[in-house]
Design an enzyme around this catalytic site. Structure first.
Site, PDB file in Angstrom:
ATOM      1  CB  SER A 125      -1.158   0.233   0.963  1.00 47.20           C
ATOM      2  OG  SER A 125      -1.722   1.084   1.021  1.00 47.20           O
ATOM      3  CG  HIS A 154       0.172  13.024   1.148  1.00 47.62           C
ATOM      4  ND1 HIS A 154      -0.576  13.520   0.898  1.00 47.62           N
ATOM      5  CD2 HIS A 154       0.224  12.120   2.366  1.00 47.62           C
ATOM      6  CE1 HIS A 154      -1.750  12.479   1.093  1.00 47.62           C
ATOM      7  NE2 HIS A 154      -0.591  11.774   2.270  1.00 47.62           N
ATOM      8  CG  HIS A 192      -4.406   5.070  -2.436  1.00 44.92           C
ATOM      9  ND1 HIS A 192      -5.233   4.412  -3.227  1.00 44.92           N
ATOM     10  CD2 HIS A 192      -4.168   4.690  -1.251  1.00 44.92           C
ATOM     11  CE1 HIS A 192      -5.729   3.578  -2.292  1.00 44.92           C
ATOM     12  NE2 HIS A 192      -4.662   3.305  -0.679  1.00 44.92           N
ATOM     13  CG  ASN A 217      -4.649  -1.466  -1.717  1.00 47.52           C
ATOM     14  OD1 ASN A 217      -5.118  -2.466  -1.492  1.00 47.52           O
ATOM     15  ND2 ASN A 217      -5.163   0.224  -1.817  1.00 47.52           N
ATOM     16  CB  VAL A 218      -2.197  -5.009  -5.384  1.00 48.28           C
ATOM     17  CG1 VAL A 218      -2.160  -4.677  -6.977  1.00 48.28           C
ATOM     18  CG2 VAL A 218      -0.221  -4.828  -5.208  1.00 48.28           C
ATOM     19  NE  ARG A 219      -7.574  -4.990  -0.856  1.00 46.50           N
ATOM     20  CZ  ARG A 219      -8.290  -4.075  -1.553  1.00 46.50           C
ATOM     21  NH1 ARG A 219      -7.150  -3.084  -1.311  1.00 46.50           N
ATOM     22  NH2 ARG A 219      -9.898  -3.617  -1.671  1.00 46.50           N
ATOM     23  CG  HIS A 270      -9.059   7.897 -16.102  1.00 45.41           C
ATOM     24  ND1 HIS A 270      -9.650   6.772 -15.806  1.00 45.41           N
ATOM     25  CD2 HIS A 270      -9.186   8.881 -14.861  1.00 45.41           C
ATOM     26  CE1 HIS A 270     -10.460   7.762 -14.307  1.00 45.41           C
ATOM     27  NE2 HIS A 270      -9.454   8.546 -13.974  1.00 45.41           N
ATOM     28  CG  HIS A 324     -18.893  13.708   5.103  1.00 45.79           C
ATOM     29  ND1 HIS A 324     -17.939  12.155   4.427  1.00 45.79           N
ATOM     30  CD2 HIS A 324     -17.602  14.424   5.361  1.00 45.79           C
ATOM     31  CE1 HIS A 324     -16.532  12.972   5.072  1.00 45.79           C
ATOM     32  NE2 HIS A 324     -16.734  13.943   5.192  1.00 45.79           N
TER      33      HIS A 324
END
Length: 301
Positions: A93, A97, A107, A109-111, A146, A176
């Site tokens: 992960s 910044h 950002h 991640n691969v899992r 993309h 929110h």
């Protein structure tokens, strides 16, 4: 091919090395510092953090492998069949910044997870993706991001990019605030229907695709001049990143609920952020452009 977590772990360790090397070269001024850690209940990881670079204000690239007797609530909430199973989980992960508000935060991640119970077939799956959070967006950067995403998906079927692009738009949505965290990318989870070998191939394509997607954007924008006011806006928008990670992110919850290393889990937070009461961008401003043209899902390619 049988399910083999060892080949996945070997790929992830190499991926961490490759991404760190790419980031160090792109920054050109400093190196990652490594922390090795052990998890009391089983497993551990390799956390690498770079701070105070010429290009990267703070970035982290984490490898972890944890195991235990029971899946945490964050995993069983949407997969109740996992209750009562032991688990092994491994992943890489990362969050970058940058200093310059013209370079987006990124950002990825691969899992891989496998959950087992005596007398039952193992349940396993891959997940991951990458997403982009611009402050002063440039359309060519978003289109490039993309296009790389689509190109790596296309060998796996023409429906793959639209599906995982939409999943990313839906997942990185701040309900929110009624806005997306950024301009999306790819997000996939619970992937096993292709079988282990093809599913693993896709996870590798996503992991290896991150540098292709991000490094050209960093190179294009790192020398763009910016003002103190633009820096303030960057810090304000970083607050949205914090809100998402603390309120919605499943990976953050999983890490905390499994007793992972807190410093490594919260490495994704920006080094500086700010909140401002009832901020409204000025009509026609570059800040308004972000709100009006980039914080709701669009088809970029």
């Amino acid at each position: 091919m049988n399910v083999d977590i060892e080949v996945v772990k070997a790929f992830l360790l190499k991926l961490q090395d490759t991404i760190c090397a790419g980031m160090e070269q792109a920054d050109g001024s400093t190196k990652f510092v490594e922390d090795l850690w052990q998890r009391e209940a089983g497993g551990g990881g390799r956390t690498r953090v770079l701070t105070g670079g010429d290009v990267i204000e703070q970035g982290g690239v984490n490898y972890s492998y944890v195991f235990g007797e029971n899946m945490p609530a964050s995993a069983t909430a949407h997969r109740p069949e996992l209750e009562g199973r032991s688990f092994h989980a491994c992943g890489v992960s990362l969050v970058i910044h940058p200093n310059n508000p013209n370079i987006p935060t990124s950002h990825a991640n691969v899992r891989f997870f496998i959950a087992e119970k005596e007398g039952h077939d193992p349940i396993w799956w891959f997940g991951g993706g990458f997403d982009l959070t611009p402050f002063y967006p440039h359309k060519e950067d978003v289109v490039h991001w993309h296009q790389v995403s689509k190109d790596l998906c296309d060998p796996f079927g023409e429906a793959v990019y639209p599906k995982y692009k939409k999943w990313c738009d839906d997942y990185f949505y701040l309900k929110h605030r009624k806005e997306t965290r950024g301009v999306g990318g790819l997000f996939f989870d619970d992937l096993n229907e292709w079988g282990f070998e093809k599913s693993f191939d896709f996870m590798q394509a996503v992991g290896n695709g991150f540098l292709d997607a991000y490094l050209p954007i960093m190179a294009r924008r790192k020398d763009t001049p910016f003002t103190e006011q633009q820096r303030d806006f960057q810090l304000y928008r970083r607050g949205r990143y914090v809100e998402f990670n603390l309120v919605y992110d499943r990976g953050t919850l999983f890490g905390l609920q499994t007793g992972g290393r807190t410093e490594s889990i919260l490495m994704s937070m920006p080094p500086l952020a700010r909140w401002e009461y009832n901020f409204q961008p000025e009509a026609g401003s570059p800040e308004a452009d972000l709100y009006e043209n980039y914080l709701s899902p669009k088809e970029w390619v």
